[in-house]
Design a protein around this motif. Structure first.
Motif, PDB file in Angstrom:
ATOM      1  N   VAL A 184       0.838  -1.201   0.000  1.00 61.66           N
ATOM      2  CA  VAL A 184       0.000   0.000   0.000  1.00 61.66           C
ATOM      3  C   VAL A 184       0.871   1.248   0.000  1.00 61.66           C
ATOM      4  O   VAL A 184       0.576   2.235  -0.668  1.00 61.66           O
ATOM      5  CB  VAL A 184      -0.954  -0.010   1.207  1.00 61.66           C
ATOM      6  N   ILE A 185       1.976   1.200   0.762  1.00 61.28           N
ATOM      7  CA  ILE A 185       2.891   2.338   0.812  1.00 61.28           C
ATOM      8  C   ILE A 185       3.457   2.636  -0.573  1.00 61.28           C
ATOM      9  O   ILE A 185       3.577   3.800  -0.978  1.00 61.28           O
ATOM     10  CB  ILE A 185       4.036   2.057   1.809  1.00 61.28           C
ATOM     11  N   TYR A 186       3.767   1.598  -1.334  1.00 58.56           N
ATOM     12  CA  TYR A 186       4.351   1.791  -2.657  1.00 58.56           C
ATOM     13  C   TYR A 186       3.380   2.459  -3.624  1.00 58.56           C
ATOM     14  O   TYR A 186       3.803   2.971  -4.663  1.00 58.56           O
ATOM     15  CB  TYR A 186       4.813   0.448  -3.231  1.00 58.56           C
ATOM     16  N   ARG A 187       2.114   2.464  -3.325  1.00 57.35           N
ATOM     17  CA  ARG A 187       1.149   3.150  -4.178  1.00 57.35           C
ATOM     18  C   ARG A 187       1.244   4.660  -4.013  1.00 57.35           C
ATOM     19  O   ARG A 187       0.772   5.424  -4.864  1.00 57.35           O
ATOM     20  CB  ARG A 187      -0.261   2.663  -3.870  1.00 57.35           C
ATOM     21  N   HIS A 188       1.835   5.131  -2.917  1.00 56.36           N
ATOM     22  CA  HIS A 188       1.953   6.565  -2.653  1.00 56.36           C
ATOM     23  C   HIS A 188       3.370   7.078  -2.891  1.00 56.36           C
ATOM     24  O   HIS A 188       3.555   8.221  -3.326  1.00 56.36           O
ATOM     25  CB  HIS A 188       1.532   6.858  -1.215  1.00 56.36           C
ATOM     26  N   VAL A 189       4.360   6.270  -2.578  1.00 56.13           N
ATOM     27  CA  VAL A 189       5.769   6.617  -2.816  1.00 56.13           C
ATOM     28  C   VAL A 189       6.453   5.385  -3.393  1.00 56.13           C
ATOM     29  O   VAL A 189       6.522   4.348  -2.743  1.00 56.13           O
ATOM     30  CB  VAL A 189       6.472   7.080  -1.515  1.00 56.13           C
ATOM     31  N   PRO A 190       6.957   5.437  -4.625  1.00 53.57           N
ATOM     32  CA  PRO A 190       7.435   4.239  -5.310  1.00 53.57           C
ATOM     33  C   PRO A 190       8.697   3.616  -4.734  1.00 53.57           C
ATOM     34  O   PRO A 190       8.945   2.431  -4.932  1.00 53.57           O
ATOM     35  CB  PRO A 190       7.667   4.716  -6.745  1.00 53.57           C
ATOM     36  N   ASN A 191       9.507   4.399  -4.019  1.00 55.66           N
ATOM     37  CA  ASN A 191      10.756   3.864  -3.488  1.00 55.66           C
ATOM     38  C   ASN A 191      11.264   4.783  -2.379  1.00 55.66           C
ATOM     39  O   ASN A 191      10.674   5.829  -2.106  1.00 55.66           O
ATOM     40  CB  ASN A 191      11.814   3.723  -4.600  1.00 55.66           C
ATOM     41  N   LYS A 192      12.378   4.377  -1.763  1.00 56.19           N
ATOM     42  CA  LYS A 192      12.913   5.153  -0.650  1.00 56.19           C
ATOM     43  C   LYS A 192      13.384   6.532  -1.108  1.00 56.19           C
ATOM     44  O   LYS A 192      13.237   7.519  -0.374  1.00 56.19           O
ATOM     45  CB  LYS A 192      14.073   4.398   0.010  1.00 56.19           C
ATOM     46  N   ALA A 193      13.930   6.619  -2.332  1.00 61.02           N
ATOM     47  CA  ALA A 193      14.374   7.920  -2.827  1.00 61.02           C
ATOM     48  C   ALA A 193      13.209   8.903  -2.884  1.00 61.02           C
ATOM     49  O   ALA A 193      13.360  10.078  -2.536  1.00 61.02           O
ATOM     50  CB  ALA A 193      15.009   7.766  -4.212  1.00 61.02           C
ATOM     51  N   ALA A 194      12.046   8.428  -3.310  1.00 63.14           N
ATOM     52  CA  ALA A 194      10.861   9.289  -3.360  1.00 63.14           C
ATOM     53  C   ALA A 194      10.425   9.703  -1.961  1.00 63.14           C
ATOM     54  O   ALA A 194       9.934  10.818  -1.761  1.00 63.14           O
ATOM     55  CB  ALA A 194       9.726   8.569  -4.084  1.00 63.14           C
ATOM     56  N   VAL A 195      10.620   8.817  -0.988  1.00 60.10           N
ATOM     57  CA  VAL A 195      10.285   9.152   0.400  1.00 60.10           C
ATOM     58  C   VAL A 195      11.204  10.265   0.894  1.00 60.10           C
ATOM     59  O   VAL A 195      10.753  11.238   1.516  1.00 60.10           O
ATOM     60  CB  VAL A 195      10.403   7.919   1.312  1.00 60.10           C
ATOM     61  N   LEU A 196      12.499  10.146   0.619  1.00 60.50           N
ATOM     62  CA  LEU A 196      13.458  11.165   1.064  1.00 60.50           C
ATOM     63  C   LEU A 196      13.160  12.511   0.415  1.00 60.50           C
ATOM     64  O   LEU A 196      13.231  13.563   1.071  1.00 60.50           O
ATOM     65  CB  LEU A 196      14.880  10.718   0.744  1.00 60.50           C
ATOM     66  N   ASP A 197      12.825  12.486  -0.875  1.00 59.85           N
ATOM     67  CA  ASP A 197      12.429  13.731  -1.541  1.00 59.85           C
ATOM     68  C   ASP A 197      11.199  14.318  -0.864  1.00 59.85           C
ATOM     69  O   ASP A 197      11.096  15.534  -0.678  1.00 59.85           O
ATOM     70  CB  ASP A 197      12.133  13.463  -3.016  1.00 59.85           C
ATOM     71  N   GLY A 198      10.262  13.445  -0.500  1.00 58.58           N
ATOM     72  CA  GLY A 198       9.035  13.897   0.136  1.00 58.58           C
ATOM     73  C   GLY A 198       9.269  14.491   1.510  1.00 58.58           C
ATOM     74  O   GLY A 198       8.610  15.465   1.898  1.00 58.58           O
ATOM     75  N   VAL A 199      10.207  13.920   2.255  1.00 59.00           N
ATOM     76  CA  VAL A 199      10.527  14.451   3.583  1.00 59.00           C
ATOM     77  C   VAL A 199      11.088  15.868   3.453  1.00 59.00           C
ATOM     78  O   VAL A 199      10.698  16.784   4.193  1.00 59.00           O
ATOM     79  CB  VAL A 199      11.529  13.531   4.308  1.00 59.00           C
ATOM     80  N   ALA A 200      11.999  16.067   2.496  1.00 59.00           N
ATOM     81  CA  ALA A 200      12.527  17.415   2.257  1.00 59.00           C
ATOM     82  C   ALA A 200      11.401  18.363   1.840  1.00 59.00           C
ATOM     83  O   ALA A 200      11.356  19.522   2.270  1.00 59.00           O
ATOM     84  CB  ALA A 200      13.606  17.373   1.176  1.00 59.00           C
ATOM     85  N   GLU A 201      10.480  17.858   1.036  1.00 59.77           N
ATOM     86  CA  GLU A 201       9.344  18.666   0.591  1.00 59.77           C
ATOM     87  C   GLU A 201       8.482  19.106   1.772  1.00 59.77           C
ATOM     88  O   GLU A 201       8.051  20.269   1.844  1.00 59.77           O
ATOM     89  CB  GLU A 201       8.514  17.840  -0.393  1.00 59.77           C
ATOM     90  N   VAL A 202       8.224  18.197   2.697  1.00 63.42           N
ATOM     91  CA  VAL A 202       7.386  18.513   3.855  1.00 63.42           C
ATOM     92  C   VAL A 202       8.005  19.643   4.685  1.00 63.42           C
ATOM     93  O   VAL A 202       7.317  20.570   5.121  1.00 63.42           O
ATOM     94  CB  VAL A 202       7.180  17.259   4.726  1.00 63.42           C
ATOM     95  N   VAL A 203       9.316  19.571   4.906  1.00 58.48           N
ATOM     96  CA  VAL A 203       9.973  20.594   5.724  1.00 58.48           C
ATOM     97  C   VAL A 203      10.042  21.921   4.971  1.00 58.48           C
ATOM     98  O   VAL A 203       9.782  22.991   5.544  1.00 58.48           O
ATOM     99  CB  VAL A 203      11.374  20.122   6.155  1.00 58.48           C
ATOM    100  N   PHE A 204      10.374  21.879   3.665  1.00 58.44           N
ATOM    101  CA  PHE A 204      10.428  23.116   2.890  1.00 58.44           C
ATOM    102  C   PHE A 204       9.068  23.800   2.837  1.00 58.44           C
ATOM    103  O   PHE A 204       8.985  25.038   2.718  1.00 58.44           O
ATOM    104  CB  PHE A 204      10.920  22.833   1.464  1.00 58.44           C
ATOM    105  N   ALA A 205       7.998  23.023   2.909  1.00 58.35           N
ATOM    106  CA  ALA A 205       6.653  23.600   2.862  1.00 58.35           C
ATOM    107  C   ALA A 205       6.391  24.501   4.064  1.00 58.35           C
ATOM    108  O   ALA A 205       5.489  25.350   4.024  1.00 58.35           O
ATOM    109  CB  ALA A 205       5.605  22.491   2.799  1.00 58.35           C
ATOM    110  N   GLU A 206       7.175  24.338   5.134  1.00 59.06           N
ATOM    111  CA  GLU A 206       7.011  25.181   6.324  1.00 59.06           C
ATOM    112  C   GLU A 206       7.729  26.522   6.184  1.00 59.06           C
ATOM    113  O   GLU A 206       7.580  27.406   7.033  1.00 59.06           O
ATOM    114  CB  GLU A 206       7.541  24.455   7.558  1.00 59.06           C
ATOM    115  N   LEU A 207       8.544  26.667   5.125  1.00 59.66           N
ATOM    116  CA  LEU A 207       9.319  27.892   4.930  1.00 59.66           C
ATOM    117  C   LEU A 207       8.537  28.840   4.030  1.00 59.66           C
ATOM    118  O   LEU A 207       8.198  28.490   2.902  1.00 59.66           O
ATOM    119  CB  LEU A 207      10.671  27.566   4.292  1.00 59.66           C
TER     120      LEU A 207
END
Length: 248
Positions: free
Chosen positions: A64-87
């Protein structure tokens, strides 16, 4: 031998998703997955993040997780995205220097709140072409360009200011987050910082700065660096208007 869970077919994963999205209750979203990933990285660092641990954190089947983020690299990109969204950048602020100081201090606050995410903030966006980066990552850039061109700078000069500011900020937060104290129980600065190991004949200035190094104040250091950087940019880069801009 039974089939590995990681080799399940997409139809099987879809069936799991329709039955309460796996082990959890209710639908799971990309935002929830990335929030859980941020918590893992904050607690255990990037090396502590895996797709299986992420699935366990949101109580879902890994497929189910892979349906939202295809791999760990996409997760890491997403984590950076979440924090940048606070700026955020107020592109309408008439005082561009004051606004950039606010942005710089906000970035430092985010870095100190998520120290283990800082390497991702620096490296993940740079590994992706501009046009492919998440909008949340690009928004501060667009807003800063708007702020600076409204202040009279040309587009290329505004881009130069952005690069100079964030180059400074990345270096500052990395420096501030470094562990500088070797022996925190020592009262002598040379011993606390481990500088006694350096030959005095070869490093007299560095050893002599032990008290200043020991009294490092990240907030004050940031303000002093911003004063030098922004005043220098204001003095050397031409602007299209003739109105004085406050440096307070």
């Amino acid at each position: 031998m039974g089939e590995s869970p990681n080799r399940r077919t997409r139809s099987e994963a879809d069936k799991a998703g329709s039955a309460g999205e796996g082990r959890g209750e209710g639908p799971v979203t990309r935002a929830a997955v990335l929030a859980a990933a941020l918590e893992i990285v904050d607690r255990d660092g990037v090396e502590g993040l895996s797709m299986r641990r992420l699935a366990e954190a949101v109580r879902r089947d890994p497929m189910v997780i892979y349906r939202h983020v295809p791999n760990k690299a996409a997760v890491l990109d997403g984590v950076a995205e979440v924090v940048f969204a606070e700026l955020s950048v107020d592109a309408t602020d008439p005082d561009w220097m004051a606004q950039l100081r606010l942005v710089a201090n906000d970035f430092r606050r985010l870095a100190l709140a998520h120290p283990r995410v800082v390497p991702l903030l620096v490296t993940r966006p740079l590994g992706t072409p501009l046009g492919l980066r998440p909008l949340a990552v690009l928004r501060p850039l667009e807003d800063m360009l708007t702020l600076l061109t409204r202040a009279g700078f040309s587009g290329p000069d505004a881009l130069h200011i952005y690069r100079a500011l964030f180059g400074f900020l990345y270096g500052h937060v990395f420096n501030e987050l470094q562990e500088m104290v070797e022996n925190p129980d020592e009262t002598d600065d040379l011993l606390r910082l481990g500088l006694y190991r350096l030959p005095i004949g070869e490093f007299p200035l560095l050893r002599g700065l032990a008290p200043a190094l020991a009294e490092y104040d990240g907030g004050a250091e940031l303000e002093r660096g911003l004063e030098i950087l922004l005043n220098g940019l204001d003095a050397t880069l031409p602007r299209g208007d003739s109105n004085p801009v406050s440096t307070a």
